[in-house]
Enzyme design. Sequence first.
Site, PDB file in Angstrom:
ATOM      1  N   CYS A   1      43.242  40.530  10.776  1.00  9.64           N
ATOM      2  CA  CYS A   1      42.724  41.285   9.628  1.00  9.64           C
ATOM      3  C   CYS A   1      41.524  42.075  10.120  1.00  9.64           C
ATOM      4  O   CYS A   1      40.373  41.690   9.890  1.00  9.64           O
ATOM      5  CB  CYS A   1      42.325  40.339   8.514  1.00  9.64           C
ATOM      6  SG  CYS A   1      43.725  39.439   7.906  1.00  9.64           S
ATOM      7  N   GLU A   2      41.812  43.135  10.807  1.00  8.40           N
ATOM      8  CA  GLU A   2      40.768  43.887  11.505  1.00  8.40           C
ATOM      9  C   GLU A   2      41.372  45.255  11.821  1.00  8.40           C
ATOM     10  O   GLU A   2      42.371  45.329  12.553  1.00  8.40           O
ATOM     11  CB  GLU A   2      40.428  43.104  12.795  1.00  8.40           C
ATOM     12  CG  GLU A   2      39.658  43.854  13.840  1.00  8.40           C
ATOM     13  CD  GLU A   2      38.260  44.180  13.382  1.00  8.40           C
ATOM     14  OE1 GLU A   2      37.607  43.303  12.782  1.00  8.40           O
ATOM     15  OE2 GLU A   2      37.837  45.326  13.595  1.00  8.40           O
TER      16      GLU A   2
ATOM     17  N   GLU B   1      36.309  43.540  46.758  1.00  5.34           N
ATOM     18  CA  GLU B   1      36.599  42.470  45.794  1.00  5.34           C
ATOM     19  C   GLU B   1      37.305  43.028  44.561  1.00  5.34           C
ATOM     20  O   GLU B   1      36.732  43.097  43.482  1.00  5.34           O
ATOM     21  CB  GLU B   1      35.307  41.729  45.420  1.00  5.34           C
ATOM     22  CG  GLU B   1      34.155  42.646  45.072  1.00  5.34           C
ATOM     23  CD  GLU B   1      32.833  41.930  44.896  1.00  5.34           C
ATOM     24  OE1 GLU B   1      32.579  40.944  45.603  1.00  5.34           O
ATOM     25  OE2 GLU B   1      32.046  42.369  44.037  1.00  5.34           O
ATOM     26  N   PRO B   2      38.564  43.423  44.733  1.00  2.00           N
ATOM     27  CA  PRO B   2      39.298  43.951  43.585  1.00  2.00           C
ATOM     28  C   PRO B   2      39.701  42.855  42.608  1.00  2.00           C
ATOM     29  O   PRO B   2      39.989  41.730  43.011  1.00  2.00           O
ATOM     30  CB  PRO B   2      40.556  44.566  44.201  1.00  2.00           C
ATOM     31  CG  PRO B   2      40.534  44.243  45.654  1.00  2.00           C
ATOM     32  CD  PRO B   2      39.383  43.353  45.942  1.00  2.00           C
ATOM     33  N   GLY B   3      39.714  43.214  41.343  1.00  2.00           N
ATOM     34  CA  GLY B   3      40.299  42.353  40.321  1.00  2.00           C
ATOM     35  C   GLY B   3      41.562  43.035  39.823  1.00  2.00           C
ATOM     36  O   GLY B   3      42.689  42.631  40.121  1.00  2.00           O
TER      37      GLY B   3
ATOM     38  N   GLY C   1      37.094  47.859  41.620  1.00  2.00           N
ATOM     39  CA  GLY C   1      37.152  49.141  40.933  1.00  2.00           C
ATOM     40  C   GLY C   1      38.278  50.038  41.398  1.00  2.00           C
ATOM     41  O   GLY C   1      38.232  51.245  41.174  1.00  2.00           O
TER      42      GLY C   1
ATOM     43  N   TYR D   1      38.354  49.796  24.656  1.00  2.00           N
ATOM     44  CA  TYR D   1      38.190  51.036  25.427  1.00  2.00           C
ATOM     45  C   TYR D   1      39.166  52.138  25.061  1.00  2.00           C
ATOM     46  O   TYR D   1      39.145  53.185  25.694  1.00  2.00           O
ATOM     47  CB  TYR D   1      38.485  50.818  26.916  1.00  2.00           C
ATOM     48  CG  TYR D   1      37.911  49.632  27.613  1.00  2.00           C
ATOM     49  CD1 TYR D   1      36.555  49.335  27.520  1.00  2.00           C
ATOM     50  CD2 TYR D   1      38.712  48.846  28.435  1.00  2.00           C
ATOM     51  CE1 TYR D   1      36.037  48.258  28.213  1.00  2.00           C
ATOM     52  CE2 TYR D   1      38.196  47.771  29.132  1.00  2.00           C
ATOM     53  CZ  TYR D   1      36.850  47.478  29.011  1.00  2.00           C
ATOM     54  OH  TYR D   1      36.349  46.435  29.716  1.00  2.00           O
TER      55      TYR D   1
HETATM   56  C1  LIG Z   1      30.747  42.939  40.963  1.00  2.00           C
HETATM   57  C2  LIG Z   1      32.151  43.223  40.640  1.00  2.00           C
HETATM   58  N1  LIG Z   1      33.081  43.144  41.601  1.00  2.00           N
HETATM   59  C3  LIG Z   1      34.379  43.374  41.349  1.00  2.00           C
HETATM   60  C4  LIG Z   1      34.803  43.709  40.082  1.00  2.00           C
HETATM   61  C5  LIG Z   1      36.259  43.953  39.869  1.00  2.00           C
HETATM   62  O1  LIG Z   1      36.507  45.215  39.367  1.00  2.00           O
HETATM   63  P1  LIG Z   1      38.015  45.709  39.200  1.00  2.00           P
HETATM   64  O2  LIG Z   1      38.690  44.712  38.355  1.00  2.00           O
HETATM   65  O3  LIG Z   1      37.889  47.040  38.552  1.00  2.00           O
HETATM   66  O4  LIG Z   1      38.580  45.771  40.585  1.00  2.00           O
HETATM   67  C6  LIG Z   1      33.880  43.828  39.043  1.00  2.00           C
HETATM   68  C7  LIG Z   1      34.303  44.188  37.688  1.00  2.00           C
HETATM   69  O5  LIG Z   1      33.598  44.307  36.755  1.00  2.00           O
HETATM   70  C8  LIG Z   1      32.513  43.571  39.331  1.00  2.00           C
HETATM   71  O6  LIG Z   1      31.585  43.641  38.376  1.00  2.00           O
END
Ligand SMILES: Cc1ncc(COP(=O)(O)O)c(C=O)c1O
Length: 419
Positions: A338-339, A268-270, A227, A313
């Site tokens: 087509c949307e 745990e960033p994505g 997040g 979003y």
């Molecule tokens: C449990 C958990 N960890 C990590 C993430 C990664 O979030 P972000 O991509 O915002 O860092 C998410 C995203 O939905 C999540 O649900």
Amino acid sequence: MTSSQAGGRAPLLSAEKAAEVRERFGTPCYVYDRATLEATARRALAFPAPYGFTLRYAMKANPSRGILAVFRALGLHVDASSDWEVERALRAGFAPEQILLTSQMPSRRVAEHVGRGIFLNACSLHQLEAFGRATPGRAVAVRMNPGLGSGSTKRTNTGGPSASFGIWHDYAAEVKKVAARYGLTIGTLHTHIGSGTDPEVWKRAMRMTLDLVAQFPDVAAVNLGGGFKVGRMPEEPSVDMDEVAAHVRGELEAFSQRDGRALRLEIEPGTYLVAQAGAVVATCVDVVDTGRGGYLFAKLDTGMTEVTRPSLYGAQHPIDVLATGREPAEVVFVGPCCESGDILTPAPGDPEALGPRWVLRPRVGDLVIVGGAGAYCAAMSTINYNSYPQAPEVMLEPDGALRLLRKRQSLEQMLANEV
Ligand SMILES: Cc1ncc(COP(=O)(O)O)c(C=O)c1O
């Protein structure tokens, strides 16, 4: 005005590289930049946790094997969000012990995962029961909803009373009961509240998480989820990682003094790890307008099929028209479906409204780069809507070489499971 000024920030690729991408792989095509992936991962690995640290990559953001390989080589672990992601992480070479499964869908393979050494995170009391029944006496993690959420939009908020993620904080006693019934040890407490930027919300959530930890004497590690918001547009705020890190460190040290436990930290960033490392190289396929008082639309061969976040979003992605010597114009970029919702430039936070951009006036055939497309783009694409094939993925290596990670889907592959 140059093309890069239109986006406010230089695009990930030069015009020459984008042209090479189009010639070799066609458009639309995802491109990921290894140097950016590695630099961002190294920054995150330096998070100053006082009592041990694990950096997990939330692979839901982009599960491409090419990206997983980059992070595995740097020593990152994985946050997997389904049994399927566990399998992809294993196939990408992660050791089972490096994988934490945090799934909304109760796992159908609990005993098998535990037998292999994968660590499970219970996201509901029902899941905790299932873990206990299948593998009593084990150590597990629990995902708690601390009662507070944070998101740039309601759709990216994953905590508080309107979110179904995790076990509501008031149910700590029930968690303990279930754990005691099956001899489970709650070794890790996990929270993930969403992807907002407000540091005050972060601080409160951290404190609430530690208050929960205080109720679980066996917890030795705290996982604060991901997040860490990345502003893809220059005017959008990004989370200040140094501020977060300083705060988290202070809270962990204070907790250790009052409680006696030196908690290991996991994050745990994505988004943070991949968002700015990806772009979609596209072609402008048509230009239309709706007359005086209307809009000028540039139709691209990419849209909700590769970059769904704007339609979902009202998310903003930088868009650069790779041209020179053109006048700027106010342009709405749309995709090929087509949307009516297939809009790449909605108003910020409002997928229903149009958000025209000042860019170099596009022409048919122009190369266009959609930036900030490393996270939740290939992973969340509306594959095969209007029967467009899944786009290829390419890695841009530091020496400028373009390496194909995934081919464009063929019609045969699209139809393969029809019987
Ligand atoms: C449990 C958990 N960890 C990590 C993430 C990664 O979030 P972000 O991509 O915002 O860092 C998410 C995203 O939905 C999540 O649900």
